[in-house]
Design an enzyme around this catalytic site. Structure first.
Site, PDB file in Angstrom:
ATOM      1  N   LYS A  59      -4.285   4.209  24.877  1.00 40.62           N
ATOM      2  CA  LYS A  59      -3.651   4.954  23.777  1.00 40.62           C
ATOM      3  C   LYS A  59      -2.365   5.650  24.195  1.00 40.62           C
ATOM      4  O   LYS A  59      -1.499   5.936  23.369  1.00 40.62           O
ATOM      5  CB  LYS A  59      -4.640   5.989  23.219  1.00 40.62           C
ATOM      6  CG  LYS A  59      -4.791   5.901  21.708  1.00 40.62           C
ATOM      7  CD  LYS A  59      -5.735   6.937  21.181  1.00 40.62           C
ATOM      8  CE  LYS A  59      -4.988   8.181  20.722  1.00 40.62           C
ATOM      9  NZ  LYS A  59      -5.904   9.143  20.082  1.00 40.62           N
ATOM     10  N   LEU A  64      -0.091   4.313  25.717  1.00 41.87           N
ATOM     11  CA  LEU A  64       1.000   3.340  25.655  1.00 41.87           C
ATOM     12  C   LEU A  64       1.625   3.337  24.261  1.00 41.87           C
ATOM     13  O   LEU A  64       0.923   3.496  23.258  1.00 41.87           O
ATOM     14  CB  LEU A  64       0.481   1.934  25.973  1.00 41.87           C
ATOM     15  CG  LEU A  64      -0.126   1.752  27.356  1.00 41.87           C
ATOM     16  CD1 LEU A  64      -0.946   0.473  27.414  1.00 41.87           C
ATOM     17  CD2 LEU A  64       0.957   1.753  28.420  1.00 41.87           C
ATOM     18  N   LYS A  91     -11.205  -0.359  19.826  1.00 40.14           N
ATOM     19  CA  LYS A  91     -11.591  -1.758  20.042  1.00 40.14           C
ATOM     20  C   LYS A  91     -11.640  -2.080  21.531  1.00 40.14           C
ATOM     21  O   LYS A  91     -12.498  -2.827  21.993  1.00 40.14           O
ATOM     22  CB  LYS A  91     -10.616  -2.683  19.312  1.00 40.14           C
ATOM     23  CG  LYS A  91     -10.781  -2.631  17.797  1.00 40.14           C
ATOM     24  CD  LYS A  91      -9.907  -3.655  17.100  1.00 40.14           C
ATOM     25  CE  LYS A  91     -10.226  -3.724  15.619  1.00 40.14           C
ATOM     26  NZ  LYS A  91      -9.965  -2.456  14.896  1.00 40.14           N
ATOM     27  N   THR A 113      -3.972 -23.548   8.052  1.00 41.53           N
ATOM     28  CA  THR A 113      -2.645 -22.999   8.348  1.00 41.53           C
ATOM     29  C   THR A 113      -2.067 -23.591   9.625  1.00 41.53           C
ATOM     30  O   THR A 113      -0.887 -23.400   9.916  1.00 41.53           O
ATOM     31  CB  THR A 113      -2.650 -21.457   8.510  1.00 41.53           C
ATOM     32  OG1 THR A 113      -3.572 -21.106   9.537  1.00 41.53           O
ATOM     33  CG2 THR A 113      -2.986 -20.749   7.227  1.00 41.53           C
ATOM     34  N   ILE A 159       1.917 -25.755   5.869  1.00 47.48           N
ATOM     35  CA  ILE A 159       0.907 -25.039   5.086  1.00 47.48           C
ATOM     36  C   ILE A 159       0.884 -23.583   5.525  1.00 47.48           C
ATOM     37  O   ILE A 159       0.589 -23.278   6.676  1.00 47.48           O
ATOM     38  CB  ILE A 159      -0.503 -25.676   5.231  1.00 47.48           C
ATOM     39  CG1 ILE A 159      -0.494 -27.105   4.682  1.00 47.48           C
ATOM     40  CG2 ILE A 159      -1.550 -24.816   4.506  1.00 47.48           C
ATOM     41  CD1 ILE A 159      -1.863 -27.764   4.602  1.00 47.48           C
ATOM     42  N   GLY A 171       6.292 -25.110  22.314  1.00 41.13           N
ATOM     43  CA  GLY A 171       5.627 -25.589  21.107  1.00 41.13           C
ATOM     44  C   GLY A 171       6.484 -26.578  20.335  1.00 41.13           C
ATOM     45  O   GLY A 171       5.975 -27.472  19.660  1.00 41.13           O
ATOM     46  N   ASP A 172       7.791 -26.406  20.424  1.00 36.66           N
ATOM     47  CA  ASP A 172       8.708 -27.312  19.728  1.00 36.66           C
ATOM     48  C   ASP A 172      10.048 -27.300  20.454  1.00 36.66           C
ATOM     49  O   ASP A 172      10.174 -26.685  21.516  1.00 36.66           O
ATOM     50  CB  ASP A 172       8.881 -26.890  18.252  1.00 36.66           C
ATOM     51  CG  ASP A 172       9.615 -25.576  18.110  1.00 36.66           C
ATOM     52  OD1 ASP A 172       9.914 -24.932  19.126  1.00 36.66           O
ATOM     53  OD2 ASP A 172       9.911 -25.186  16.960  1.00 36.66           O
ATOM     54  N   ASP A 192      14.063 -26.371  20.008  1.00 43.31           N
ATOM     55  CA  ASP A 192      14.994 -25.622  19.166  1.00 43.31           C
ATOM     56  C   ASP A 192      16.413 -25.885  19.651  1.00 43.31           C
ATOM     57  O   ASP A 192      16.834 -25.333  20.660  1.00 43.31           O
ATOM     58  CB  ASP A 192      14.684 -24.123  19.249  1.00 43.31           C
ATOM     59  CG  ASP A 192      13.253 -23.807  18.835  1.00 43.31           C
ATOM     60  OD1 ASP A 192      12.921 -24.077  17.666  1.00 43.31           O
ATOM     61  OD2 ASP A 192      12.473 -23.302  19.665  1.00 43.31           O
TER      62      ASP A 192
HETATM   63  N1  DCP Z   1      12.509 -16.543  15.543  1.00 40.11           N
HETATM   64  C1  DCP Z   1      12.440 -15.209  15.129  1.00 40.11           C
HETATM   65  N2  DCP Z   1      11.550 -14.825  14.181  1.00 40.11           N
HETATM   66  C2  DCP Z   1      10.706 -15.722  13.640  1.00 40.11           C
HETATM   67  C3  DCP Z   1      10.747 -17.066  14.034  1.00 40.11           C
HETATM   68  C4  DCP Z   1      11.664 -17.453  14.996  1.00 40.11           C
HETATM   69  O1  DCP Z   1      13.198 -14.392  15.649  1.00 40.11           O
HETATM   70  N3  DCP Z   1       9.835 -15.315  12.716  1.00 40.11           N
HETATM   71  C5  DCP Z   1      13.457 -16.950  16.594  1.00 40.11           C
HETATM   72  C6  DCP Z   1      12.960 -16.487  17.941  1.00 40.11           C
HETATM   73  C7  DCP Z   1      12.272 -17.687  18.480  1.00 40.11           C
HETATM   74  C8  DCP Z   1      13.167 -18.797  17.954  1.00 40.11           C
HETATM   75  O2  DCP Z   1      13.559 -18.361  16.664  1.00 40.11           O
HETATM   76  O3  DCP Z   1      12.190 -17.675  19.897  1.00 40.11           O
HETATM   77  C9  DCP Z   1      12.508 -20.157  17.915  1.00 40.11           C
HETATM   78  O4  DCP Z   1      11.316 -20.088  17.148  1.00 40.11           O
HETATM   79  P1  DCP Z   1      10.001 -20.857  17.609  1.00 40.11           P
HETATM   80  O5  DCP Z   1       8.991 -20.641  16.541  1.00 40.11           O
HETATM   81  O6  DCP Z   1      10.332 -22.265  17.948  1.00 40.11           O
HETATM   82  O7  DCP Z   1       9.480 -20.018  18.870  1.00 40.11           O
HETATM   83  P2  DCP Z   1       9.646 -20.227  20.438  1.00 40.11           P
HETATM   84  O8  DCP Z   1      10.589 -21.329  20.757  1.00 40.11           O
HETATM   85  O9  DCP Z   1       9.957 -18.885  20.991  1.00 40.11           O
HETATM   86  O10 DCP Z   1       8.178 -20.605  20.954  1.00 40.11           O
HETATM   87  P3  DCP Z   1       7.474 -22.056  20.912  1.00 40.11           P
HETATM   88  O11 DCP Z   1       7.326 -22.511  22.320  1.00 40.11           O
HETATM   89  O12 DCP Z   1       6.139 -21.785  20.281  1.00 40.11           O
HETATM   90  O13 DCP Z   1       8.327 -22.960  20.086  1.00 40.11           O
HETATM   91 MG    MG Z   2      10.385 -23.167  19.863  1.00 40.78          MG
HETATM   92 MN    MN Z   3      11.242 -23.799  16.453  1.00 37.78          MN
END
Ligand code: DCP
Ligand code: MG
Ligand code: MN
Length: 328
Positions: free
Chosen positions: A60, A62, A72, A101, A106, A189-190, A192
């Site tokens: 707490k 922090l 929790k 989701t 979705i 995850g993807d 960018d």
């Molecule tokens: N971003 C943000 N707010 C959000 C979504 C995205 O500021 N709600 C920005 C910061 C993220 C970037 O866009 O780092 C890329 O979004 P990603 O969802 O691709 O997230 P990451 O690349 O960080 O992680 P991952 O490895 O899951 O793709």
């Molecule tokens: Mg990403």
């Molecule tokens: Mn992305």
């Protein structure tokens, strides 16, 4: 779309894990974005601690952990579990919403309405594609692929392919892979990708992104389009025949907005939130386009001229962090 679970090698990993599960529940099922943010903030604070928390009252102290989360932590320390989370996970409706989701496209509201119509599994969803839009159909088609993490090396190879085709299109186009890759993560995850062009200054550049996407489709890298506008592409790509299909996001940014765009697109999202809050305290408003001073009237002024990411930190008096240091 699943957020990476807490780093397993940190001393408070198990607390972070249940906090992130609770966060997912608040986002997807309760649709309470404030609670979602609160749980994520707490997990982020705990994940950065070098030592193990041994009581709720200690936690707490922090910043970002209040009475409820402290309780929790005490429950988890005493019993090894969290009754609230057990109840959530045992509710089949919650589980179905959470599952749906995970399909790209979705969101919580759509998942909720599908479950209300009795669709609770991917098999059932597959039989009711008439209820889905194009993005969601592709999300379902590649459900397994899109959940697989992308190794760093594969992103580097995809970047090389993109670079080669951009050069042929226009040698002045620049590409930067942002997101978790730029933050130095071993897997993402993807993908960018941010592109810019020295002659693209603010004014709309109608065809640049469409030409880029067209060229990458023609060479076989881009295999699916989820959405395509003047400045934003969402879709999927595949390094070569037989490779896993990957989510690819491309953004086109004006040259004079490049550093704000690269800062935003590098993230993390939590880091962006913190930095923007700090900017406001320092009298600036920061977004993916610009940094602008906010006068006493509250009306943002003209964008500050920026020549590097570091400039943005300097202007708002925020200690510079390398991309690798922005992962919380
Ligand atoms: N971003 C943000 N707010 C959000 C979504 C995205 O500021 N709600 C920005 C910061 C993220 C970037 O866009 O780092 C890329 O979004 P990603 O969802 O691709 O997230 P990451 O690349 O960080 O992680 P991952 O490895 O899951 O793709
Ligand atoms: Mg990403
Ligand atoms: Mn992305």
């Amino acid at each position: 779309k699943r957020k990476a679970p807490a780093d397993e090698d940190t001393p408070n990993h198990d607390f972070c894990e249940f906090l992130l599960e609770l966060a997912e529940y608040e986002k997807n099922v309760s649709r309470n974005i404030h609670k979602y943010n609160a749980y994520r903030k707490a997990a982020s604070v705990l994940s950065a601690l070098p030592t193990r928390i041994t009581s709720g009252s200690q936690a707490k102290k922090l910043n970002g952990i209040g009475e409820k989360i402290a309780k929790k932590i005490d429950e988890f320390l005493a019993t090894g579990k969290l009754q609230k989370l057990e109840n959530i996970q045992n509710d089949s409706k919650n589980a179905a919403i959470n599952l749906l989701t995970r399909v790209s496209g979705i969101g919580p509201a759509k998942a909720q309405s599908l479950v209300n119509e009795g669709i609770t599994t991917l098999e059932q969803l597959d039989k009711h594609k008439d209820k889905l839009n194009h993005h969601q159909i592709i999300g379902l088609k590649y459900f397994d692929d899109f959940e697989k993490k992308i190794p760093r090396q594969e992103i580097t190879e995809i970047e090389t392919v993109i670079q080669k085709h951009l050069r042929q299109l226009d040698p002045d186009i620049q590409i930067t892979i942002c997101g978790s890759y730029r933050r130095g993560k071993d897997e993402s995850g993807d993908i960018d990708a941010l592109i810019t062009h020295p002659s693209y200054l603010r004014k709309k550049n109608k065809n640049t992104l469409k030409n880029v996407v067209g060229a990458l489709q023609k060479c076989g890298l881009i295999t699916e389009t989820l959405s395509l506008g003047d400045t934003k592409f969402m879709g999927a790509c595949k390094l070569e025949e037989g490779s896993v299909t990957r989510r690819l996001d491309i953004r086109l940014t004006p040259y004079d907005q490049f550093f704000c765009a690269v800062l935003y697109f590098t993230g993390s999202d939590m880091f962006n939130k913190e930095m923007r809050a700090h900017a406001l305290e320092a009298g600036f408003t920061l977004n993916e386009y610009s940094l602008r001073p906010v006068g006493s009237t509250g009306v943002p002024g003209e964008p500050v001229e920026i020549h590097s990411e570091r400039d943005i930190f300097d202007f708002i008096g925020y200690p510079f962090k390398t991309p690798e240091e922005r992962s919380r």
